[in-house]
Design a protein around this motif. Structure first.
Motif, PDB file in Angstrom:
ATOM      1  N   SER A 116     -16.320   2.995  -3.007  1.00 58.29           N
ATOM      2  CA  SER A 116     -16.973   4.297  -2.867  1.00 58.29           C
ATOM      3  C   SER A 116     -18.483   4.115  -2.867  1.00 58.29           C
ATOM      4  O   SER A 116     -19.003   3.064  -3.262  1.00 58.29           O
ATOM      5  CB  SER A 116     -16.554   5.223  -4.008  1.00 58.29           C
ATOM      6  N   GLU A 117     -19.220   5.140  -2.437  1.00 57.18           N
ATOM      7  CA  GLU A 117     -20.675   5.067  -2.319  1.00 57.18           C
ATOM      8  C   GLU A 117     -21.358   5.897  -3.398  1.00 57.18           C
ATOM      9  O   GLU A 117     -21.149   7.101  -3.485  1.00 57.18           O
ATOM     10  CB  GLU A 117     -21.146   5.605  -0.962  1.00 57.18           C
ATOM     11  N   THR A 118     -22.173   5.255  -4.221  1.00 55.94           N
ATOM     12  CA  THR A 118     -23.017   6.003  -5.150  1.00 55.94           C
ATOM     13  C   THR A 118     -24.007   6.835  -4.349  1.00 55.94           C
ATOM     14  O   THR A 118     -24.626   6.336  -3.404  1.00 55.94           O
ATOM     15  CB  THR A 118     -23.794   5.049  -6.075  1.00 55.94           C
ATOM     16  N   ASP A 119     -24.147   8.120  -4.686  1.00 56.55           N
ATOM     17  CA  ASP A 119     -25.114   8.954  -3.982  1.00 56.55           C
ATOM     18  C   ASP A 119     -26.527   8.511  -4.356  1.00 56.55           C
ATOM     19  O   ASP A 119     -26.857   8.361  -5.537  1.00 56.55           O
ATOM     20  CB  ASP A 119     -24.911  10.426  -4.340  1.00 56.55           C
ATOM     21  N   ILE A 120     -27.370   8.300  -3.358  1.00 57.16           N
ATOM     22  CA  ILE A 120     -28.704   7.727  -3.589  1.00 57.16           C
ATOM     23  C   ILE A 120     -29.628   8.665  -4.359  1.00 57.16           C
ATOM     24  O   ILE A 120     -30.642   8.233  -4.914  1.00 57.16           O
ATOM     25  CB  ILE A 120     -29.339   7.288  -2.250  1.00 57.16           C
ATOM     26  N   SER A 121     -29.288   9.944  -4.456  1.00 61.31           N
ATOM     27  CA  SER A 121     -30.090  10.852  -5.278  1.00 61.31           C
ATOM     28  C   SER A 121     -30.059  10.443  -6.746  1.00 61.31           C
ATOM     29  O   SER A 121     -30.917  10.863  -7.522  1.00 61.31           O
ATOM     30  CB  SER A 121     -29.578  12.289  -5.139  1.00 61.31           C
ATOM     31  N   ILE A 122     -29.100   9.603  -7.121  1.00 59.98           N
ATOM     32  CA  ILE A 122     -28.971   9.166  -8.515  1.00 59.98           C
ATOM     33  C   ILE A 122     -29.865   7.962  -8.820  1.00 59.98           C
ATOM     34  O   ILE A 122     -30.729   8.042  -9.696  1.00 59.98           O
ATOM     35  CB  ILE A 122     -27.494   8.864  -8.854  1.00 59.98           C
ATOM     36  N   PRO A 123     -29.725   6.824  -8.131  1.00 59.70           N
ATOM     37  CA  PRO A 123     -30.519   5.648  -8.515  1.00 59.70           C
ATOM     38  C   PRO A 123     -31.972   5.683  -8.069  1.00 59.70           C
ATOM     39  O   PRO A 123     -32.831   5.102  -8.731  1.00 59.70           O
ATOM     40  CB  PRO A 123     -29.770   4.483  -7.864  1.00 59.70           C
ATOM     41  N   LEU A 124     -32.264   6.299  -6.922  1.00 63.29           N
ATOM     42  CA  LEU A 124     -33.640   6.322  -6.403  1.00 63.29           C
ATOM     43  C   LEU A 124     -34.291   4.945  -6.557  1.00 63.29           C
ATOM     44  O   LEU A 124     -33.767   3.944  -6.109  1.00 63.29           O
ATOM     45  CB  LEU A 124     -34.446   7.416  -7.098  1.00 63.29           C
ATOM     46  N   GLY A 125     -35.457   4.890  -7.210  1.00 65.00           N
ATOM     47  CA  GLY A 125     -36.192   3.629  -7.338  1.00 65.00           C
ATOM     48  C   GLY A 125     -35.620   2.670  -8.354  1.00 65.00           C
ATOM     49  O   GLY A 125     -36.161   1.576  -8.546  1.00 65.00           O
ATOM     50  N   ALA A 126     -34.513   3.046  -9.001  1.00 65.85           N
ATOM     51  CA  ALA A 126     -33.845   2.128  -9.919  1.00 65.85           C
ATOM     52  C   ALA A 126     -32.829   1.276  -9.192  1.00 65.85           C
ATOM     53  O   ALA A 126     -32.458   0.200  -9.678  1.00 65.85           O
ATOM     54  CB  ALA A 126     -33.157   2.899 -11.043  1.00 65.85           C
ATOM     55  N   GLY A 127     -32.364   1.737  -8.018  1.00 65.91           N
ATOM     56  CA  GLY A 127     -31.332   0.962  -7.339  1.00 65.91           C
ATOM     57  C   GLY A 127     -30.927   1.490  -5.983  1.00 65.91           C
ATOM     58  O   GLY A 127     -29.866   1.122  -5.481  1.00 65.91           O
ATOM     59  N   GLY A 128     -31.756   2.328  -5.359  1.00 59.32           N
ATOM     60  CA  GLY A 128     -31.338   2.995  -4.139  1.00 59.32           C
ATOM     61  C   GLY A 128     -31.865   2.435  -2.829  1.00 59.32           C
ATOM     62  O   GLY A 128     -31.602   2.995  -1.772  1.00 59.32           O
ATOM     63  N   ILE A 129     -32.596   1.333  -2.887  1.00 60.02           N
ATOM     64  CA  ILE A 129     -33.219   0.806  -1.668  1.00 60.02           C
ATOM     65  C   ILE A 129     -32.222  -0.026  -0.854  1.00 60.02           C
ATOM     66  O   ILE A 129     -31.341  -0.689  -1.390  1.00 60.02           O
ATOM     67  CB  ILE A 129     -34.466  -0.030  -2.014  1.00 60.02           C
ATOM     68  N   VAL A 130     -32.378   0.056   0.455  1.00 61.63           N
ATOM     69  CA  VAL A 130     -31.606  -0.733   1.419  1.00 61.63           C
ATOM     70  C   VAL A 130     -32.539  -1.781   2.020  1.00 61.63           C
ATOM     71  O   VAL A 130     -33.705  -1.497   2.307  1.00 61.63           O
ATOM     72  CB  VAL A 130     -31.047   0.180   2.531  1.00 61.63           C
ATOM     73  N   SER A 131     -32.043  -3.014   2.206  1.00 62.21           N
ATOM     74  CA  SER A 131     -32.883  -4.059   2.797  1.00 62.21           C
ATOM     75  C   SER A 131     -31.997  -5.190   3.301  1.00 62.21           C
ATOM     76  O   SER A 131     -30.778  -5.077   3.315  1.00 62.21           O
ATOM     77  CB  SER A 131     -33.890  -4.574   1.766  1.00 62.21           C
ATOM     78  N   ASN A 132     -32.630  -6.284   3.708  1.00 62.34           N
ATOM     79  CA  ASN A 132     -31.892  -7.500   4.053  1.00 62.34           C
ATOM     80  C   ASN A 132     -32.683  -8.706   3.552  1.00 62.34           C
ATOM     81  O   ASN A 132     -33.839  -8.575   3.134  1.00 62.34           O
ATOM     82  CB  ASN A 132     -31.593  -7.578   5.559  1.00 62.34           C
ATOM     83  N   PRO A 133     -32.105  -9.906   3.536  1.00 60.52           N
ATOM     84  CA  PRO A 133     -32.779 -11.053   2.928  1.00 60.52           C
ATOM     85  C   PRO A 133     -34.134 -11.412   3.540  1.00 60.52           C
ATOM     86  O   PRO A 133     -35.059 -11.767   2.808  1.00 60.52           O
ATOM     87  CB  PRO A 133     -31.761 -12.196   3.126  1.00 60.52           C
ATOM     88  N   THR A 134     -34.263 -11.305   4.846  1.00 58.74           N
ATOM     89  CA  THR A 134     -35.540 -11.652   5.478  1.00 58.74           C
ATOM     90  C   THR A 134     -36.655 -10.734   5.007  1.00 58.74           C
ATOM     91  O   THR A 134     -37.765 -11.187   4.682  1.00 58.74           O
ATOM     92  CB  THR A 134     -35.412 -11.592   7.011  1.00 58.74           C
ATOM     93  N   ASP A 135     -36.374  -9.441   4.951  1.00 61.45           N
ATOM     94  CA  ASP A 135     -37.365  -8.483   4.450  1.00 61.45           C
ATOM     95  C   ASP A 135     -37.680  -8.720   2.972  1.00 61.45           C
ATOM     96  O   ASP A 135     -38.837  -8.611   2.551  1.00 61.45           O
ATOM     97  CB  ASP A 135     -36.851  -7.054   4.635  1.00 61.45           C
ATOM     98  N   LEU A 136     -36.666  -9.028   2.186  1.00 66.17           N
ATOM     99  CA  LEU A 136     -36.887  -9.257   0.759  1.00 66.17           C
ATOM    100  C   LEU A 136     -37.784 -10.462   0.529  1.00 66.17           C
ATOM    101  O   LEU A 136     -38.664 -10.444  -0.344  1.00 66.17           O
ATOM    102  CB  LEU A 136     -35.556  -9.436   0.033  1.00 66.17           C
ATOM    103  N   ASN A 137     -37.583 -11.510   1.303  1.00 67.88           N
ATOM    104  CA  ASN A 137     -38.463 -12.678   1.187  1.00 67.88           C
ATOM    105  C   ASN A 137     -39.896 -12.329   1.553  1.00 67.88           C
ATOM    106  O   ASN A 137     -40.843 -12.753   0.886  1.00 67.88           O
ATOM    107  CB  ASN A 137     -37.960 -13.810   2.085  1.00 67.88           C
ATOM    108  N   LEU A 138     -40.058 -11.550   2.613  1.00 65.80           N
ATOM    109  CA  LEU A 138     -41.396 -11.141   3.038  1.00 65.80           C
ATOM    110  C   LEU A 138     -42.067 -10.294   1.962  1.00 65.80           C
ATOM    111  O   LEU A 138     -43.263 -10.449   1.677  1.00 65.80           O
ATOM    112  CB  LEU A 138     -41.311 -10.362   4.357  1.00 65.80           C
TER     113      LEU A 138
END
Length: 437
Positions: free
Chosen positions: A232-254
């Motif tokens: 199931s999907e946690t609604d992003i209104s809950i985690p926000l800046g605690a855990g709501g960001i989407v990314s991929n490894p290349t961006d995270l390294n940058l």
């Protein structure tokens, strides 16, 4: 399950960098994982700002047979906290906030708000309880929550300790920091993130998430219980800046390369983020190994798991994002760094044995330990043994011998002694004795 299963960022590094990266070793591991249907996710390794390895296996959407690629985006969970801490320090540099100011002007109803500071939120020294530990959390986490409702939920919890007397991880701290940022800038968290970090750094695959969109190269997450089952999907209104960001490894390294280069916040403020008290920095965790230290964060949300780390002396960045784990992320890290530093690595063995239902019966029950404050219930579903801690999802155990079972996703091994009514849990090089109640 999160109380037992932690991403143990245990990297053993003892030699200087060799000029050749052993891509064949890491390729062999991913081929083995893919062949045995044990893992879905992506990895990127970067040195001196240049990507030296990427790999992706698995599916964004199993039902639609949509395979993952290096462009797939994943929910990164608590790595979001590093972004949020960076945004707070940017606000400090813009003279919009002071780390030593108390939070009562923002949250007058929160207990101890007149003595809890912004700094206490950043390094988990506030004493505010973690709402994700509430018994009913999984009953409402997929539903949208308003700011007022989240503050109400956080306020309702008991104070864990008096402010700044110790450190204890709490997602609530970074929910409140997200709200503070929104109050300071009069914009949504997603807009602030975009304006202050992702657009300037050209992180095209990084943003505050929403409903998962396969069309936008995002991925669903899956748990492994014999077969992959959609989470199931946690609604992003809950985690926000605690855990709501989407990314991929290349961006995270940058992102982490720019952070440590002083291009997001000043080096002075980066050093504050890196300062550890009671295991926690400010949006950054420290991972020391022999004479070296790495910095970063791990993340978990639904069945997504992620790790981002950086070794300043080597200027080495590595990020892993996964949407389905039947094999421990830490073991993938060990393989990656053994490939970089040319150290030994033993490939996993996914062979299992057949166990009769009668044999399984003697291990069933609830086990408790004097070493760690958790109880584990061992059950049987058809001819498969499962383990579960209080309030957490169960996970399947695979037999490697008549009395030894494993859970590769967390690097857990359980060894049972039916006569003594004991179980030894092994994880991360440590052993814990459990007795059947």
């Amino acid at each position: 399950m999160k109380k037992i299963i932690t991403c143990l960022f245990a990297l053993v590094i003892t030699s200087a960098f060799s000029q050749t990266f052993n891509t064949k070793r890491l390729d062999s591991l991913f081929l083995l994982l893919e062949k045995n249907n044990k893992y879905m996710g992506s990895i990127a390794i970067s040195e001196n700002g240049k990507t030296i390895y990427t790999k992706s296996i698995g599916f964004d959407d199993i039902t639609a047979s949509k395979k993952s690629s290096i462009n797939t985006k994943y929910r990164i969970g608590s790595i979001s906290k590093t972004f949020t801490a960076s945004l707070i320090f940017k606000a400090v540099e813009e003279n919009k906030i002071n780390l030593n100011q108390t939070i009562d002007r923002y949250f007058p109803t929160i207990k101890n708000a007149k003595t809890i500071t912004v700094s206490n939120l950043l390094n988990h020294r506030s004493g505010i309880h973690d709402f994700t530990n509430d018994p009913d959390y999984l009953k409402w986490n997929t539903q949208p929550q308003s700011k007022a409702k989240m503050i109400e939920r956080i306020t309702a919890g008991d104070i864990v300790f008096e402010p700044n007397t110790k450190g204890k991880y709490s997602n609530s701290n970074y929910i409140l920091l997200s709200f503070i940022l929104e109050d300071i800038y009069k914009k949504s968290y997603g807009e602030i993130l975009s304006q202050k970090i992702t657009k300037p750094l050209k992180l095209k695959n990084t943003y505050l998430g929403g409903k998962i969109s396969i069309e936008n190269n995002e991925s669903y997450s899956y748990s492994l219980a014999g077969k992959w089952e959609k989470e199931s999907e946690t609604d992003i209104s809950i985690p926000l800046g605690a855990g709501g960001i989407v990314s991929n490894p290349t961006d995270l390294n940058l992102f982490i390369e720019n952070l440590f280069a002083g291009k997001i916040v000043s080096i002075e403020h980066l050093n504050e983020m890196k300062t550890i008290k009671d295991k926690y920095g400010m949006g950054i965790l420290e991972f020391p190994y022999f004479e070296r230290k790495s910095y970063g964060h791990n993340g978990a949300i639904d069945s997504f798991r992620s790790i981002a780390g950086y070794f300043p002396s080597e200027k080495l960045a590595l990020a892993i994002t996964s949407n389905g784990m039947g094999y421990d992320n830490n073991s993938i890290l060990l393989c990656a760094f053994s490939s970089y530093f040319h150290k030994p690595f033993v490939m996993p063995n996914f062979n299992t044995v057949s166990i009769t239902a009668e044999t399984l019966e003697q291990y069933l029950g609830t086990y408790a330990s004097l070493q760690i404050p958790i109880k584990i219930t061992i059950s049987k579903k058809e001819n498969t043994m499962t383990a579960q801690t209080a309030g957490q999802p169960s996970f399947s155990l695979e037999p490697t011998a008549a009395n030894i079972f494993k859970f590769d996703a967390a690097g857990i091994v359980m060894e049972f002694n039916a006569e003594k009514k004991e179980m030894i849990l092994k994880q991360g090089g440590k052993e814990f004795l459990f007795k059947k109640e």
